[in-house]
Write an enzyme that holds these catalytic residues in place. Structure first.
Site, short mmCIF file in Angstrom:
data_model
loop_
_atom_site.label_atom_id
_atom_site.label_comp_id
_atom_site.label_asym_id
_atom_site.label_seq_id
_atom_site.Cartn_x
_atom_site.Cartn_y
_atom_site.Cartn_z
N SER A 1 0.87 -1.18 0.00
CA SER A 1 0.00 0.00 0.00
C SER A 1 0.91 1.23 0.00
O SER A 1 2.08 1.14 0.39
CB SER A 1 -0.84 -0.01 1.28
OG SER A 1 -1.38 1.26 1.55
N TYR B 1 -2.32 -1.11 10.46
CA TYR B 1 -2.25 -1.25 9.00
C TYR B 1 -0.92 -0.71 8.48
O TYR B 1 -0.23 -1.37 7.69
CB TYR B 1 -3.43 -0.50 8.38
CG TYR B 1 -3.62 -0.71 6.90
CD1 TYR B 1 -4.33 -1.80 6.41
CD2 TYR B 1 -3.11 0.21 5.97
CE1 TYR B 1 -4.52 -1.98 5.04
CE2 TYR B 1 -3.30 0.04 4.61
CZ TYR B 1 -4.01 -1.06 4.14
OH TYR B 1 -4.20 -1.23 2.80
P1 NAD Z 1 -11.50 -6.18 -0.14
O1 NAD Z 1 -12.09 -6.01 1.23
O2 NAD Z 1 -12.30 -5.82 -1.33
O3 NAD Z 1 -11.00 -7.66 -0.30
C1 NAD Z 1 -10.30 -8.30 0.73
C2 NAD Z 1 -10.25 -9.76 0.41
O4 NAD Z 1 -9.55 -10.41 1.47
C3 NAD Z 1 -11.63 -10.43 0.32
O5 NAD Z 1 -11.59 -11.42 -0.68
C4 NAD Z 1 -11.78 -11.06 1.70
O6 NAD Z 1 -12.67 -12.17 1.72
C5 NAD Z 1 -10.35 -11.48 1.96
N1 NAD Z 1 -10.03 -11.71 3.35
C6 NAD Z 1 -10.21 -10.89 4.41
N2 NAD Z 1 -9.81 -11.50 5.54
C7 NAD Z 1 -9.36 -12.72 5.18
C8 NAD Z 1 -8.80 -13.83 5.88
N3 NAD Z 1 -8.64 -13.80 7.21
N4 NAD Z 1 -8.46 -14.91 5.20
C9 NAD Z 1 -8.63 -14.98 3.84
N5 NAD Z 1 -9.14 -13.97 3.13
C10 NAD Z 1 -9.51 -12.87 3.79
O7 NAD Z 1 -10.12 -5.40 -0.11
P2 NAD Z 1 -9.22 -4.73 -1.25
O8 NAD Z 1 -9.40 -3.28 -1.18
O9 NAD Z 1 -9.37 -5.43 -2.54
O10 NAD Z 1 -7.78 -5.01 -0.61
C11 NAD Z 1 -6.92 -6.01 -1.07
C12 NAD Z 1 -5.51 -5.65 -0.64
O11 NAD Z 1 -5.15 -4.39 -1.18
C13 NAD Z 1 -5.32 -5.53 0.88
O12 NAD Z 1 -4.09 -6.09 1.26
C14 NAD Z 1 -5.32 -4.03 1.10
O13 NAD Z 1 -4.60 -3.68 2.25
C15 NAD Z 1 -4.63 -3.57 -0.17
N6 NAD Z 1 -4.86 -2.18 -0.51
C16 NAD Z 1 -6.12 -1.71 -0.75
C17 NAD Z 1 -6.30 -0.36 -1.06
C18 NAD Z 1 -7.65 0.20 -1.34
O14 NAD Z 1 -7.77 1.42 -1.41
N7 NAD Z 1 -8.69 -0.60 -1.51
C19 NAD Z 1 -5.19 0.49 -1.13
C20 NAD Z 1 -3.93 -0.04 -0.89
C21 NAD Z 1 -3.77 -1.37 -0.57
#
Ligand code: NAD
Length: 262
Positions: A144, A157
């Site tokens: 991130s 985080y």
């Molecule tokens: P999201 O909430 O849409 O998806 C998260 C996924 O992780 C889902 O499939 C959920 O079921 C799964 N998950 C959660 N807890 C779990 C567990 N204990 N075991 C297995 N699966 C689990 O989130 P996203 O925004 O797509 O985020 C994905 C990654 O991207 C994360 O690591 C997040 O930190 C990172 N990220 C997101 C953003 C953003 O703005 N959305 C920005 C930077 C980084």
């Protein structure tokens, strides 16, 4: 056959958001995929079957909980047993919790460190022996912008994401001579359920309206004033898995609309 034909990818947290976009991007290049994450059986089946239908590859779902090291090892084994190999690993599952530091609940800290950081080591540990044997591998960790800079109220985080950037560099150095690369992709704000879910807590923590959180907190940091899309993140991952990406390792690549340039 696509550029990843004959290969298979394990993508954690791929029932939603960025992870689902990675899974679909790898499948579009011909890879079979292990999808992982939570959701209703009907929703998961809908996504799994649409990957198979849309891209003529095989997709299986692993319900492994990223908080549990034994389940993570079984998820890698599922890929190897079903498809014969796990060539690409994306450590992507992640959770968020927003709170002032002096009130940060210990159980939320523990969960975020477990799911966002420790799980990546457990998956890498499980996948590397097969990659070494085959002499090819791509490991991508979704970090991130918060792996490079901090924001208030996100102590766990930010700590986990800085940690995964360090884990990435270490793995890259250890695996460099085995044709296995390990990199972080560091998105800014991507419009996904994770981003949407933190709005109510941020409204509370900062005493702001929903519109103020979106424009003055989330997009405030992003000079382009636009959300990144999941598909843009997935396209970068696909490049890292190509032959042209073979010499990129140990990198932490921002895709953040200029956020970390400031
Ligand atoms: P999201 O909430 O849409 O998806 C998260 C996924 O992780 C889902 O499939 C959920 O079921 C799964 N998950 C959660 N807890 C779990 C567990 N204990 N075991 C297995 N699966 C689990 O989130 P996203 O925004 O797509 O985020 C994905 C990654 O991207 C994360 O690591 C997040 O930190 C990172 N990220 C997101 C953003 C953003 O703005 N959305 C920005 C930077 C980084």
């Amino acid at each position: 056959m696509g550029t990843l034909g004959g290969k298979s990818a394990v993508v954690t947290g791929s029932t939603s958001g960025i992870g689902l976009a990675y899974a679909r991007a790898f499948a579009s290049a011909g890879a079979n995929v292990v999808i992982n994450g939570f959701g209703t059986p009907a929703d998961i089946e809908k996504e799994r079957s649409s990957v198979e239908r849309d891209f003529k590859v095989k997709a299986v779902h692993s319900s492994a909980d990223r908080a549990k090291s034994d389940e993570i090892a079984k998820m890698i084994a599922l890929g190897e047993e079903t498809f014969g190999s796990a060539d690409i690993l994306v450590n992507n599952a992640g959770i968020q919790f927003v709170s002032p530091i002096e009130e940060f609940p210990p159980e939320k800290w523990e969960a975020i460190i477990a799911i966002n950081l420790s799980s990546a080591l457990y998956a890498i540990r499980a996948v590397v022996p097969g990659m070494k044997k085959r002499g090819w591998g791509r490991i991508i960790n979704t970090a991130s912008a918060h792996s490079m800079v901090a924001s208030p109220f996100k102590a766990a985080y930010v700590s986990a994401k800085h940690g995964i950037a360090g884990l990435t560099k270490t793995a890259a150095l250890e695996l460099a001579t085995f044709k296995i690369t390990c990199n972080c992709i560091s998105p800014g704000y991507v419009w996904t359920p994770l981003a949407e879910k933190q709005i109510p807590d941020t409204m509370k923590a900062r005493k702001l309206t929903r519109e103020q959180v979106i424009h003055d907190v989330l997009l405030q940091a992003q000079p382009t004033k636009e959300f990144v899309t999941s598909e843009q993140v997935a396209a970068l991952a696909l490049f890292l898995c190509s032959d042209d990406g073979a010499q990129i390792t140990g990198a932490n690549i921002p895709i953040d609309g200029g956020w970390t340039a400031a």
